[in-house]
Design an enzyme around this catalytic site. Structure first.
Site, PDB file in Angstrom:
ATOM      1  N   ALA A  60       8.029 -11.659   2.285  1.00  0.00           N
ATOM      2  CA  ALA A  60       8.418 -10.744   2.140  1.00  0.00           C
ATOM      3  C   ALA A  60       8.211  -9.629   3.021  1.00  0.00           C
ATOM      4  O   ALA A  60       7.525  -9.351   3.662  1.00  0.00           O
ATOM      5  CB  ALA A  60       7.314  -9.725   0.551  1.00  0.00           C
ATOM      6  N   VAL A  86       2.811 -11.192   4.585  1.00  0.00           N
ATOM      7  CA  VAL A  86       4.395 -10.341   5.189  1.00  0.00           C
ATOM      8  C   VAL A  86       5.456 -11.279   6.423  1.00  0.00           C
ATOM      9  O   VAL A  86       4.698 -11.452   7.337  1.00  0.00           O
ATOM     10  CB  VAL A  86       3.495  -8.991   5.760  1.00  0.00           C
ATOM     11  N   LYS A  87       6.447 -10.749   6.407  1.00  0.00           N
ATOM     12  CA  LYS A  87       7.142 -11.209   6.830  1.00  0.00           C
ATOM     13  C   LYS A  87       7.682 -10.301   8.040  1.00  0.00           C
ATOM     14  O   LYS A  87       8.530  -9.100   8.107  1.00  0.00           O
ATOM     15  CB  LYS A  87       8.743 -11.563   6.104  1.00  0.00           C
ATOM     16  N   VAL A  88       7.063 -10.998   9.200  1.00  0.00           N
ATOM     17  CA  VAL A  88       7.881  -9.589  10.492  1.00  0.00           C
ATOM     18  C   VAL A  88       9.078 -10.436  11.422  1.00  0.00           C
ATOM     19  O   VAL A  88       8.666 -11.234  12.120  1.00  0.00           O
ATOM     20  CB  VAL A  88       6.456  -9.123  11.070  1.00  0.00           C
TER      21      VAL A  88
END
Length: 218
Positions: A60, A86-88
């Site tokens: 996400a 968590v997509k960064v």
């Protein structure tokens, strides 16, 4: 190699899950918009719905580009469901955020990787996954699969546990090539995954078996 599907479409995710080979899902704001999902609460609910379908990790993506914003969004995403990663993005602020999340035990997927140096920085910061975009590199006459091979060599040289998640997979041959050079994960459309099933000799062989069966049972 793990198989992720790159979509926010629940029906496609269910179809891939029903095959019994799905290991996770990747999403991004563009994929959410494609499905008509907008508004914070709706997006969060959609992430939860995806997690209820699959057994594996669900990436996400944060929207913020500053460190404080990434941290706030990432922490909110991480508490949604244990499967959330968590997509960064691979920026200076993104690397700082990945290091912060790593120290907090929050898993991350460093996205928009286009060079082995970017992947190396993400691994050093503690990213769970790095996502090289092979299809987009191919689009500009650059060797996307070659980048996967370069990252594999570097990670193996130094024992990084960060997983290589080949993203922007466009077709079935990309999947085969990713497997050949040692990608840990691929993420792509359902059509590319289903393409692995296809071979004309399988079709003709099955047709012959059925024809022969019909003859002996006339």
């Amino acid at each position: 190699m793990k198989f992720f599907i790159d979509t926010a479409n629940l029906e496609q995710i269910r179809e891939a899950q029903d095959l019994g080979i799905l290991d996770g899902v990747t999403t991004n704001p563009s994929l959410m918009a494609k499905e008509g999902i907008s508004g914070y609460d709706n997006v969060m609910a959609h992430y939860r719905a995806i997690c209820e379908i699959v057994d594996g990790d669900v990436s996400a993506e944060v929207i913020a580009t500053d460190f404080e914003g990434m941290v706030k969004e990432g922490e909110n995403l991480a508490v949604l469901h244990p499967q959330i990663v968590v997509k960064v993005p691979i920026t200076k602020e993104g690397i700082k955020a990945i290091k912060y999340f790593s120290n907090k035990g929050i898993r991350t997927n460093c996205t928009l990787i286009f060079s082995s140096g970017q992947a190396l920085l993400a691994a050093k910061a503690g990213a769970t996954y790095v996502s090289p975009f092979i299809g987009r590199l191919d689009d500009i006459s650059t060797d996307g699969i070659g980048l996967i091979a370069d990252i594999r060599l570097i990670f193996d040289n130094y024992g990084y546990e960060t997983q290589i998640l080949a993203a922007s997979v466009r077709h079935t041959m990309h999947i085969i090539q990713c497997a050949q050079v040692g990608a840990d994960v691929m993420t792509g459309p359902l059509s590319a995954i289903l393409g692995l099933l296809k071979h004309p000799l399988t079709d003709s062989g099955l047709a012959q078996f059925l024809a022969d069966h019909a003859k002996v049972n006339e």
